[in-house]
Scaffold this active site. Structure first.
Site, PDB file in Angstrom:
ATOM      1  N   HIS A 174       8.327  -3.728  10.269  1.00 21.22           N
ATOM      2  CA  HIS A 174       8.409  -2.371  10.815  1.00 21.22           C
ATOM      3  C   HIS A 174       9.686  -2.213  11.658  1.00 21.22           C
ATOM      4  O   HIS A 174      10.371  -1.197  11.580  1.00 21.22           O
ATOM      5  CB  HIS A 174       7.215  -2.077  11.734  1.00 21.22           C
ATOM      6  CG  HIS A 174       5.878  -2.049  11.051  1.00 21.22           C
ATOM      7  ND1 HIS A 174       4.815  -2.806  11.474  1.00 21.22           N
ATOM      8  CD2 HIS A 174       5.428  -1.338   9.994  1.00 21.22           C
ATOM      9  CE1 HIS A 174       3.761  -2.556  10.709  1.00 21.22           C
ATOM     10  NE2 HIS A 174       4.102  -1.687   9.794  1.00 21.22           N
ATOM     11  N   SER A 181       0.353  -5.958   8.542  1.00 18.10           N
ATOM     12  CA  SER A 181      -0.312  -6.179   9.830  1.00 18.10           C
ATOM     13  C   SER A 181      -1.622  -6.931   9.641  1.00 18.10           C
ATOM     14  O   SER A 181      -1.958  -7.820  10.430  1.00 18.10           O
ATOM     15  CB  SER A 181      -0.572  -4.843  10.523  1.00 18.10           C
ATOM     16  OG  SER A 181       0.638  -4.181  10.732  1.00 18.10           O
ATOM     17  N   ARG A 197       7.421  -1.651   0.410  1.00 16.82           N
ATOM     18  CA  ARG A 197       7.500  -3.098   0.206  1.00 16.82           C
ATOM     19  C   ARG A 197       7.453  -3.399  -1.288  1.00 16.82           C
ATOM     20  O   ARG A 197       8.370  -3.095  -2.010  1.00 16.82           O
ATOM     21  CB  ARG A 197       6.373  -3.800   0.972  1.00 16.82           C
ATOM     22  CG  ARG A 197       6.524  -3.687   2.492  1.00 16.82           C
ATOM     23  CD  ARG A 197       5.281  -4.098   3.204  1.00 16.82           C
ATOM     24  NE  ARG A 197       4.152  -3.297   2.741  1.00 16.82           N
ATOM     25  CZ  ARG A 197       2.894  -3.557   2.964  1.00 16.82           C
ATOM     26  NH1 ARG A 197       2.582  -4.613   3.642  1.00 16.82           N
ATOM     27  NH2 ARG A 197       1.950  -2.750   2.516  1.00 16.82           N
ATOM     28  N   LYS A 220      -9.228   2.978   9.386  1.00 21.40           N
ATOM     29  CA  LYS A 220      -8.975   1.576   9.725  1.00 21.40           C
ATOM     30  C   LYS A 220      -9.668   1.184  11.023  1.00 21.40           C
ATOM     31  O   LYS A 220      -9.736   1.979  11.955  1.00 21.40           O
ATOM     32  CB  LYS A 220      -7.479   1.334   9.860  1.00 21.40           C
ATOM     33  CG  LYS A 220      -6.751   1.345   8.523  1.00 21.40           C
ATOM     34  CD  LYS A 220      -5.312   0.894   8.675  1.00 21.40           C
ATOM     35  CE  LYS A 220      -4.682   0.705   7.293  1.00 21.40           C
ATOM     36  NZ  LYS A 220      -3.271   0.317   7.375  1.00 21.40           N
TER      37      LYS A 220
HETATM   38  N1  COA Z   1       6.866  -4.210   7.221  1.00 16.28           N
HETATM   39  C1  COA Z   1       5.683  -4.778   7.363  1.00 16.28           C
HETATM   40  N2  COA Z   1       4.532  -4.193   7.043  1.00 16.28           N
HETATM   41  C2  COA Z   1       4.610  -2.967   6.566  1.00 16.28           C
HETATM   42  C3  COA Z   1       5.808  -2.294   6.377  1.00 16.28           C
HETATM   43  C4  COA Z   1       6.986  -2.968   6.727  1.00 16.28           C
HETATM   44  N3  COA Z   1       8.172  -2.421   6.593  1.00 16.28           N
HETATM   45  N4  COA Z   1       5.558  -1.090   5.862  1.00 16.28           N
HETATM   46  C5  COA Z   1       4.237  -1.007   5.749  1.00 16.28           C
HETATM   47  N5  COA Z   1       3.663  -2.140   6.163  1.00 16.28           N
HETATM   48  C6  COA Z   1       2.253  -2.450   6.143  1.00 16.28           C
HETATM   49  C7  COA Z   1       1.532  -2.210   7.414  1.00 16.28           C
HETATM   50  O1  COA Z   1       1.563  -3.352   8.227  1.00 16.28           O
HETATM   51  C8  COA Z   1       0.155  -1.888   6.933  1.00 16.28           C
HETATM   52  O2  COA Z   1      -0.556  -3.084   6.770  1.00 16.28           O
HETATM   53  P1  COA Z   1      -2.148  -3.135   6.902  1.00 16.28           P
HETATM   54  O3  COA Z   1      -2.697  -2.245   5.852  1.00 16.28           O
HETATM   55  O4  COA Z   1      -2.416  -4.552   6.678  1.00 16.28           O
HETATM   56  O5  COA Z   1      -2.467  -2.651   8.287  1.00 16.28           O
HETATM   57  C9  COA Z   1       0.369  -1.264   5.555  1.00 16.28           C
HETATM   58  O6  COA Z   1       1.671  -1.597   5.201  1.00 16.28           O
HETATM   59  C10 COA Z   1       0.336   0.226   5.498  1.00 16.28           C
HETATM   60  O7  COA Z   1       0.209   0.718   6.734  1.00 16.28           O
HETATM   61  P2  COA Z   1       1.004   1.832   7.438  1.00 16.28           P
HETATM   62  O8  COA Z   1       2.398   1.965   6.959  1.00 16.28           O
HETATM   63  O9  COA Z   1       0.817   1.601   8.879  1.00 16.28           O
HETATM   64  O10 COA Z   1       0.257   3.070   6.907  1.00 16.28           O
HETATM   65  P3  COA Z   1      -1.267   3.409   7.005  1.00 16.28           P
HETATM   66  O11 COA Z   1      -1.799   3.340   5.635  1.00 16.28           O
HETATM   67  O12 COA Z   1      -1.976   2.675   8.040  1.00 16.28           O
HETATM   68  O13 COA Z   1      -1.172   4.899   7.519  1.00 16.28           O
HETATM   69  C11 COA Z   1      -0.309   7.122   7.554  1.00 16.28           C
HETATM   70  C12 COA Z   1      -0.382   5.795   6.845  1.00 16.28           C
HETATM   71  C13 COA Z   1      -0.579   7.035   9.024  1.00 16.28           C
HETATM   72  C14 COA Z   1       1.111   7.587   7.373  1.00 16.28           C
HETATM   73  C15 COA Z   1      -1.269   8.073   6.832  1.00 16.28           C
HETATM   74  O14 COA Z   1      -2.566   7.538   6.836  1.00 16.28           O
HETATM   75  C16 COA Z   1      -1.298   9.452   7.459  1.00 16.28           C
HETATM   76  O15 COA Z   1      -0.382  10.214   7.299  1.00 16.28           O
HETATM   77  N6  COA Z   1      -2.385   9.767   8.170  1.00 16.28           N
HETATM   78  C17 COA Z   1      -2.552  11.048   8.822  1.00 16.28           C
HETATM   79  C18 COA Z   1      -3.511  11.953   8.052  1.00 16.28           C
HETATM   80  C19 COA Z   1      -2.796  12.669   6.965  1.00 16.28           C
HETATM   81  O16 COA Z   1      -1.834  13.388   7.157  1.00 16.28           O
HETATM   82  N7  COA Z   1      -3.312  12.494   5.751  1.00 16.28           N
HETATM   83  C20 COA Z   1      -2.755  13.073   4.566  1.00 16.28           C
HETATM   84  C21 COA Z   1      -1.674  12.209   4.014  1.00 16.28           C
HETATM   85  S1  COA Z   1      -1.030  12.912   2.545  1.00 16.28           S
END
Ligand code: COA
Length: 162
Positions: free
Chosen positions: A17, A128, A90, A41
């Site tokens: 990140h 994560s 990724r 989550k």
């Molecule tokens: N390096 C390391 N890990 C990474 C990464 C990077 N560059 N990019 C993504 N990841 C990992 C994260 O660690 C995470 O791992 P985990 O699933 O083991 O926790 C995973 O990729 C994805 O997580 P993250 O990027 O944090 O996204 P998310 O799926 O938790 O949440 C939101 C995504 C918050 C953007 C999305 O749920 C959202 O927009 N929510 C709001 C509600 C909404 O608007 N909904 C409609 C969407 S169309």
């Protein structure tokens, strides 16, 4: 002025990140790291702890803001005057979900553009939850998260065990 929102769970923030934040900063004037209170989550760290952890990773940048949001990401982006949503990509497995989200967000808020950055090769396998799992079973996560985050992880996991 380009204001980008980099949303995610950040439970905890990883070096992957951080890499996206540092590179993303070159593309915008201001970057808001937005911690999602994603109800899908179960988090190890509270929203406040995650915010504090992220702030500690970027003590010197006045162009980085750390905040939290709930509700729709596009509503948050609009409320903050952001014109870009920044996401890291990724492996291929990320693509389908990101593709759906980008299109849905674009439908909801056409003026907000989603920009993807390829996660650096050394972090493309890091997530994560994998970091939490390795730490839970006593493995080293050194080099995958900042030292302060590693310490917070160990403390939290010890608290959970006792
Ligand atoms: N390096 C390391 N890990 C990474 C990464 C990077 N560059 N990019 C993504 N990841 C990992 C994260 O660690 C995470 O791992 P985990 O699933 O083991 O926790 C995973 O990729 C994805 O997580 P993250 O990027 O944090 O996204 P998310 O799926 O938790 O949440 C939101 C995504 C918050 C953007 C999305 O749920 C959202 O927009 N929510 C709001 C509600 C909404 O608007 N909904 C409609 C969407 S169309």
């Amino acid at each position: 002025m380009i204001i980008a929102v980099y949303p995610g769970s950040f439970d905890p923030i990883t070096n992957g990140h951080i890499n996206i934040v540092e590179r993303g900063l070159d593309l915008c004037d201001k970057l808001i790291v937005a911690v999602s209170t994603n109800i899908r989550k179960t988090n190890l760290f509270t929203t406040e702890e995650r915010i504090e952890m992220i702030r500690a990773c970027f003590p010197d940048s006045d162009r980085i803001e750390v905040d939290a949001f709930d509700g729709l990401l596009v509503d948050y982006a609009r409320a903050r005057g952001a014109n870009v949503i920044l996401r890291g990509l990724r492996a291929i497995s990320d693509f389908e979900f990101e593709f759906q989200m980008a299109h849905m967000n674009s439908r909801l808020a056409p003026a907000v553009e989603t920009v993807f950055m390829m996660t650096s090769a050394e972090y493309f396998y890091v997530s994560s939850s994998l970091v939490r799992e390795v730490a839970t079973f006593g493995g080293s996560v050194s080099g995958l998260v900042p030292p302060a985050v590693e310490r917070m992880l160990r403390t939290r996991l010890e608290q959970k065990r006792s």
